[in-house]
Design a protein around this motif. Structure first.
Motif, mmCIF file in Angstrom:
data_model
loop_
_atom_site.group_PDB
_atom_site.id
_atom_site.type_symbol
_atom_site.label_atom_id
_atom_site.label_comp_id
_atom_site.label_asym_id
_atom_site.label_seq_id
_atom_site.Cartn_x
_atom_site.Cartn_y
_atom_site.Cartn_z
ATOM 1 N N GLN A 1 33.014 35.353 1.569
ATOM 2 C CA GLN A 1 33.787 35.920 2.667
ATOM 3 C C GLN A 1 34.235 37.329 2.345
ATOM 4 O OE1 GLN A 1 37.641 34.299 3.458
ATOM 5 N NE2 GLN A 1 38.008 33.758 1.348
ATOM 6 N N TYR B 1 39.305 26.560 9.158
ATOM 7 C CA TYR B 1 38.926 27.404 8.016
ATOM 8 C C TYR B 1 40.102 28.240 7.517
ATOM 9 C CZ TYR B 1 34.319 25.584 8.570
ATOM 10 O OH TYR B 1 33.265 24.714 8.622
ATOM 11 N N MET C 1 44.265 36.799 0.548
ATOM 12 C CA MET C 1 44.095 37.785 1.618
ATOM 13 C C MET C 1 43.323 37.145 2.762
ATOM 14 S SD MET C 1 45.464 40.739 0.962
ATOM 15 C CE MET C 1 44.846 41.888 2.103
ATOM 16 N N GLY C 2 43.831 37.300 3.974
ATOM 17 C CA GLY C 2 43.152 36.716 5.130
ATOM 18 C C GLY C 2 43.519 35.249 5.340
ATOM 19 N N HIS C 3 44.203 34.672 4.369
ATOM 20 C CA HIS C 3 44.629 33.278 4.480
ATOM 21 C C HIS C 3 46.141 33.172 4.324
ATOM 22 C CE1 HIS C 3 40.454 32.041 4.544
ATOM 23 N NE2 HIS C 3 40.254 32.916 3.580
ATOM 24 N N GLY C 4 46.828 34.189 4.833
ATOM 25 C CA GLY C 4 48.282 34.177 4.795
ATOM 26 C C GLY C 4 48.883 35.431 4.193
ATOM 27 N N CYS D 1 47.890 43.085 13.356
ATOM 28 C CA CYS D 1 46.622 42.336 13.358
ATOM 29 C C CYS D 1 46.882 40.843 13.253
ATOM 30 C CB CYS D 1 45.757 42.709 12.160
ATOM 31 S SG CYS D 1 45.429 44.437 11.973
ATOM 32 N N ASP D 2 47.794 40.465 12.380
ATOM 33 C CA ASP D 2 47.844 39.084 11.920
ATOM 34 C C ASP D 2 49.090 38.307 12.332
ATOM 35 O OD1 ASP D 2 45.436 39.715 10.762
ATOM 36 O OD2 ASP D 2 46.298 40.184 8.815
ATOM 37 N N MET E 1 32.992 35.299 7.364
ATOM 38 C CA MET E 1 32.574 34.255 6.418
ATOM 39 C C MET E 1 31.080 34.036 6.525
ATOM 40 S SD MET E 1 35.491 31.331 6.696
ATOM 41 C CE MET E 1 37.203 31.700 6.316
ATOM 42 N N VAL F 1 41.911 30.557 8.688
ATOM 43 C CA VAL F 1 41.881 32.002 8.900
ATOM 44 C C VAL F 1 43.236 32.421 9.458
ATOM 45 C CG1 VAL F 1 40.842 33.874 10.242
ATOM 46 C CG2 VAL F 1 39.395 32.085 9.263
ATOM 47 N N THR G 1 38.159 38.720 9.447
ATOM 48 C CA THR G 1 37.652 37.962 8.302
ATOM 49 C C THR G 1 36.221 37.569 8.646
ATOM 50 O OG1 THR G 1 39.766 37.099 7.509
ATOM 51 C CG2 THR G 1 37.834 35.758 7.053
ATOM 52 N N VAL H 1 38.247 45.398 6.916
ATOM 53 C CA VAL H 1 37.096 46.230 7.255
ATOM 54 C C VAL H 1 36.383 46.649 5.977
ATOM 55 C CG1 VAL H 1 36.355 48.346 8.391
ATOM 56 C CG2 VAL H 1 38.259 47.060 9.313
ATOM 57 N N ALA H 2 35.068 46.486 5.956
ATOM 58 C CA ALA H 2 34.275 46.922 4.804
ATOM 59 C C ALA H 2 33.061 47.669 5.340
ATOM 60 C CB ALA H 2 33.832 45.718 3.984
ATOM 61 N N ILE I 1 42.700 38.819 10.398
ATOM 62 C CA ILE I 1 41.409 39.294 10.896
ATOM 63 C C ILE I 1 41.338 40.813 10.768
ATOM 64 C CG2 ILE I 1 40.805 37.404 12.431
ATOM 65 C CD1 ILE I 1 42.173 38.913 14.687
ATOM 66 N N VAL J 1 37.296 39.962 3.661
ATOM 67 C CA VAL J 1 38.501 40.090 4.475
ATOM 68 C C VAL J 1 38.792 41.566 4.685
ATOM 69 C CG1 VAL J 1 40.965 39.607 4.596
ATOM 70 C CG2 VAL J 1 39.416 37.910 3.619
ATOM 71 N N PHE K 1 48.919 34.768 14.014
ATOM 72 C CA PHE K 1 48.617 33.514 13.323
ATOM 73 C C PHE K 1 49.870 32.751 12.876
ATOM 74 C CE2 PHE K 1 44.902 36.198 12.737
ATOM 75 C CZ PHE K 1 43.907 35.351 13.188
ATOM 76 N N LEU L 1 36.242 54.177 6.919
ATOM 77 C CA LEU L 1 36.343 52.758 7.263
ATOM 78 C C LEU L 1 37.490 52.479 8.211
ATOM 79 C CD1 LEU L 1 35.833 50.707 3.996
ATOM 80 C CD2 LEU L 1 34.321 50.946 5.955
ATOM 81 N N GLU L 2 38.641 53.115 7.950
ATOM 82 C CA GLU L 2 39.808 52.832 8.774
ATOM 83 C C GLU L 2 39.915 53.897 9.854
ATOM 84 O OE1 GLU L 2 43.187 51.914 6.109
ATOM 85 O OE2 GLU L 2 41.628 51.383 4.683
#
Lengths: 319, 109
Positions: free
Chosen positions: B91, B72, A128-131, A138-139, B81, B74, B79, B95-96, B77, B93, A142, A37-38
């Motif tokens: 959702q 939303y 996760m993904g919201h802060g 990656c993040d 949804m 976000v 992410t 890599v899957a 990433i 979050v 934001f 996956l990674e």
């Protein structure tokens, strides 16, 4: 579902896996590398790598991995996308299953690496993904002009903290101890950065606020005084270390108390014909260069093992 | 991205193309500079083929579309949804693998 037959199969595509792929390809073993996956491993989440020998001016992590991949492919390594879902080491050849394929292989090189650890709080998982993030590159975007917290005290925590000062208005580094594990050069850089302050002897007990659907703070507890306080932040970056990715091998390969694969005599694991390299078997050095070096060892060990079970015809030597 | 079955969502078309869509819509929040997002792209392409006509699958560039990204909340990433009837119903979050997305999609179809 297609069945592939291989002499060498490598699981993982970080520096260990791709170096193992390069060496086994050059030994004409037509190795199969399953990316996982990674894909590209932890270096895909970094920026400049300044300690990989040969790159005097540094190289970006993703560029280094693209070059390693191209080099392995140049000599015939077959690299496939996909994620291994099961491994059976109880019979020979070993059987590996991915979403799309079934692979029978005489040798297996495990280079599955390690994944960032989380704090283990339900509120952390919910956000996760919201802060809440484990990937600053990656993040970070934001959190322009917003305050954030970085949790941890090692090199990766400080690297993330320093990187995040490009975006954030302020970075608070929260660490359980009163000294940092990080290297001197990283400590000096972080201490000199006016945007970074430290909360020593402190742990995070809660991430706020799951009911809002985004992070707006963390509840901190001082481990010496037991005092609690809330720090208002928009983001929390967790950098408290890694766990080896060994779930596929549980009950099949021996591990140490921390879950890392045990190796002996180079890269050999507890099952003959299975070799391990990189962070999945190394909690001490954990560098790109040591991972690459151990990948080379695993490929050479696998090659020798294959020769020992299928000796090449001895045409030139007297019998 | 390779697949022509992947729709591009923006701040401008989100209301009509996602919120008012007749089918469920899977939205992949991504950016050029995000390595894991690139790793996820082939999975999205494959899903777009498999679920063609049943689920609308597309991407939203967070750099170029701050309105929807902020709406939303976000802040990480990739992410992804899943929207159904104008609401977020699930959702994922990070890599899957494809199987994980199939599980989520099949639950809501």
């Amino acid at each position: 579902m297609a069945t592939l037959t291989k002499a060498v199969t490598i699981i993982g595509s970080g520096p260990a896996g791709l170096t193992a792929g390069l060496y086994s390809a050059r030994a004409n073993l037509n190795p199969l590398v399953i990316e996982g996956l990674e894909a590209g491993g932890q270096l895909m989440l970094t920026t400049a790598v300044d300690n990989f020998p040969g790159f005097a001016d540094g190289i970006m992590g993703p560029d280094l991995m693209a070059a390693m991949r191209a080099q392995a492919e140049r000599f015939g390594a077959e690299i496939i996308r996909g994620n291994v879902t099961a491994v059976d080491l109880s019979s020979r050849p070993f059987v590996i299953t991915t979403g799309d394929d079934r692979i029978e292989t005489q040798t297996l090189i495990v280079a599955t690496g390690a994944t960032a650890k989380l704090l283990g709080l339900p509120s952390e998982r919910a956000l996760m993904g919201h802060g809440v993030s484990t990937c600053a590159t990656c993040d970070g975007f934001f959190f322009r002009d917003k305050p954030i917290a970085v949790i941890g005290g090692g090199d990766s925590a400080l690297e993330e903290a320093i990187f995040l000062t490009r975006f954030a208005s302020h970075v608070t580094l929260v660490h359980r101890r009163d000294t940092l594990r990080a290297s001197k050069i990283m400590q000096d850089k972080a201490m000199a950065n006016p945007k970074i302050t430290f909360e020593w002897d402190t742990e995070v007990v809660e991430v706020l606020d799951p009911s809002r659907g985004a992070v707006n703070g963390v509840v901190l507890r001082n481990l010496k005084t037991e005092a609690r306080k809330t720090l208002a932040v928009d983001g929390v970056f967790v950098a408290i270390g890694h766990t080896p990715n060994t779930g596929l091998f549980s009950g099949q390969l021996e591990t140490d108390a921390g879950g890392y694969l045990l190796t002996h005599d180079g890269s050999r694991t507890s099952v003959e014909g299975v070799f391990a390299c990189g962070d999945v078997q190394d909690h001490v050095y954990r560098q790109a260069i040591t991972a690459a070096g151990s990948g080379c060892m695993a490929a050479l060990d696998a090659e020798r093992y294959l020769e020992s079970i299928h000796p090449p015809p001895t045409t030139s030597s007297p019998s | 991205m390779a697949s022509d079955k992947i729709t591009t969502f923006t701040d401008g078309n989100f209301d009509t193309d996602v919120l008012q869509a007749a089918t469920p819509v899977l939205v992949d929040f991504w950016a050029e500079w995000c390595g894991p997002c690139r790793a996820l792209a082939p999975t999205m392409d494959a899903l777009a083929g498999d679920y063609d006509g049943r689920v609308l699958i597309g991407k939203l560039n967070v750099d170029e579309n701050p309105g929807i990204t902020v709406k939303y909340m976000v802040r990480g990433i990739p992410t992804v949804m899943l929207f159904k009837g104008g609401e977020v119903v699930d959702q994922i979050v990070g890599v899957a693998d494809k199987a994980e997305f199939q599980k989520v999609l099949d639950k809501h179809l």
